[in-house]
Design an enzyme around this catalytic site. Structure first.
Site, PDB file in Angstrom:
ATOM      1  N   CYS A  13      45.603  -0.422  10.815  1.00 54.52           N
ATOM      2  CA  CYS A  13      45.196   0.968  10.934  1.00 54.52           C
ATOM      3  C   CYS A  13      43.624   0.827  10.928  1.00 54.52           C
ATOM      4  O   CYS A  13      43.042   2.374  10.932  1.00 54.52           O
ATOM      5  CB  CYS A  13      45.902   2.555  10.646  1.00 54.52           C
ATOM      6  SG  CYS A  13      47.568   2.149  11.988  1.00 54.52           S
ATOM      7  N   GLY A  16      40.825  -0.056  15.820  1.00 56.78           N
ATOM      8  CA  GLY A  16      41.439  -0.490  17.436  1.00 56.78           C
ATOM      9  C   GLY A  16      42.240   0.535  17.429  1.00 56.78           C
ATOM     10  O   GLY A  16      42.174   1.780  17.045  1.00 56.78           O
ATOM     11  N   ILE A  17      43.234   0.081  18.490  1.00 57.38           N
ATOM     12  CA  ILE A  17      44.793   0.359  18.499  1.00 57.38           C
ATOM     13  C   ILE A  17      45.107   1.064  17.569  1.00 57.38           C
ATOM     14  O   ILE A  17      45.922   2.595  17.533  1.00 57.38           O
ATOM     15  CB  ILE A  17      45.762  -0.250  18.907  1.00 57.38           C
ATOM     16  CG1 ILE A  17      44.893  -0.885  20.349  1.00 57.38           C
ATOM     17  CG2 ILE A  17      46.870   0.475  19.515  1.00 57.38           C
ATOM     18  CD1 ILE A  17      46.069  -2.187  21.394  1.00 57.38           C
ATOM     19  N   ASP A  66      49.896  -5.434   3.074  1.00 55.63           N
ATOM     20  CA  ASP A  66      50.114  -6.989   3.818  1.00 55.63           C
ATOM     21  C   ASP A  66      50.735  -7.156   4.162  1.00 55.63           C
ATOM     22  O   ASP A  66      51.727  -8.094   4.165  1.00 55.63           O
ATOM     23  CB  ASP A  66      49.007  -8.006   2.814  1.00 55.63           C
ATOM     24  CG  ASP A  66      48.631  -9.261   2.927  1.00 55.63           C
ATOM     25  OD1 ASP A  66      49.190  -9.419   4.523  1.00 55.63           O
ATOM     26  OD2 ASP A  66      48.023 -10.243   2.488  1.00 55.63           O
ATOM     27  N   TYR A 156      47.551 -18.570  20.213  1.00 50.54           N
ATOM     28  CA  TYR A 156      47.719 -16.729  20.021  1.00 50.54           C
ATOM     29  C   TYR A 156      48.550 -16.487  20.676  1.00 50.54           C
ATOM     30  O   TYR A 156      49.506 -15.884  20.482  1.00 50.54           O
ATOM     31  CB  TYR A 156      45.789 -16.107  20.785  1.00 50.54           C
ATOM     32  CG  TYR A 156      46.775 -14.260  20.671  1.00 50.54           C
ATOM     33  CD1 TYR A 156      46.746 -13.718  19.497  1.00 50.54           C
ATOM     34  CD2 TYR A 156      46.447 -13.857  21.859  1.00 50.54           C
ATOM     35  CE1 TYR A 156      46.602 -12.245  19.420  1.00 50.54           C
ATOM     36  CE2 TYR A 156      46.524 -12.735  22.302  1.00 50.54           C
ATOM     37  CZ  TYR A 156      46.458 -11.746  20.618  1.00 50.54           C
ATOM     38  OH  TYR A 156      47.587 -10.265  20.772  1.00 50.54           O
TER      39      TYR A 156
END
Length: 312
Positions: A13, A16-17, A66, A156
């Site tokens: 958080c 971005g999204i 993490d 990715y």
């Protein structure tokens, strides 16, 4: 009597999204959610806290997490009142782009540690409680690259293919416990991170890569990628709005693509299950007809494809 707010745990958080989703949920007019917005480095929490405003400490809490650490996940969950998570949003992720020969195995493993094993680690942690309560919702921010491979994004894409296969398989079992899984599949998303990544790789050396491949990457792929983001890219705010609709759905979908302008590109693979049509068309557009590719991307940005295009 109104239902108590649902606890929503979101990874990734800091920007971005994840940031946009956390803020929009925390500002829900009906206050249906208590958001635990997490990030690996709390030194980057300033932007999130500023955007949260009065919601900070009320409907939004910031916590360290993490996803690649068992200890960090356990510590984060121990700070949640009752330790119960109603909605888990697996959003944390890292990218990796470039010629395969110039990428280290350590960099590839880092992508899987975050994008795949990080998501699995979080699910393992919250699943016992969800099963015990016989309810829950797991939302995974995947990618259209989990549906189709993209040149120079092999690692990715592989991590997102793994995510798609894992969670689709798990979804079958979890329905028996009234737990839903939703894979949200954005296309290109315009963020500061993506911009910096493209700038960095444009000057990277990629040792061990032959001159031809390096030229294809720099002179063909990177310009096409910039054109794609410019014409088809979505904002994090738009993707967050789609995720909120998924979270609020009475019957959450297994998959939801966020960008209708990208639909013609994913339709190529759906039209030919063998995959040959998508691979050959992509090859011709990138390596033989790059000007046609750029023209097509510009067309996607106009009103020609405002509605989804599906194969018959």
């Amino acid at each position: 009597m109104a239902d108590p707010p649902r606890t929503v745990l979101i990874s990734g958080c800091s920007s971005g999204i994840g940031l946009e989703l956390a803020v929009q949920l925390a500002h829900d007019p009906r206050q249906r959610y208590h958001v635990v917005a997490t990030m690996r480095d709390l030194g980057k929490k300033g932007t999130l806290e500023a955007a949260a405003g009065e919601a900070l400490g009320q409907t939004l809490t910031v916590a360290q997490l993490d996803v690649s650490s068992d200890e960090s996940v356990a510590q984060c969950l121990s700070c949640i009142q009752g330790g119960e998570v109603d909605v888990l949003v697996n959003n944390a992720g890292v990218g990796l782009v470039g010629p395969l020969e110039g990428l280290s195995l350590a960099a590839m493993q880092n992508v899987f540690d975050t994008n795949f094993f990080g998501a699995v680690r979080l699910v393992k942690a919250v699943l016992p409680g969800m099963k015990r309560r016989r309810q829950g919702h797991i939302v995974v921010v995947s990618s259209v690259m989990g549906l189709q491979g993209v040149v120079f994004n092999e690692v990715y894409a592989a991590s997102k293919f793994a995510v798609e296969g894992f969670f689709e398989s798990l979804a079958v079992q979890l329905l028996q416990f009234n737990i839903f899984i939703s894979l949200v599949e954005p296309g290109p998303v315009i963020t500061e991170f993506e911009g910096k990544l493209l700038e960095q790789v444009s000057t990277a050396e990629f040792p061990g890569t032959d001159p031809d491949t390096l030229s294809y990457f720099r002179d063909l792929y990177l310009p096409a990628s910039r054109e794609l983001f410019h014409n088809v890219g979505q904002s994090p705010q738009d993707v967050a709005k789609v995720i909120i609709k998924v979270i609020g759905s009475a019957r959450p979908p297994l998959r939801r693509q966020t960008n209708t302008r990208y639909a013609p590109l994913t339709a190529l693979k759906a039209m030919d299950p063998s995959g040959s049509l998508y691979v050959r068309t992509s090859h011709r557009l990138l390596f033989r007809w790059p000007r046609l590719l750029n023209l097509g991307l510009r067309c996607l940005a106009c009103s020609c494809f405002r509605t989804p295009v599906w194969p018959r």
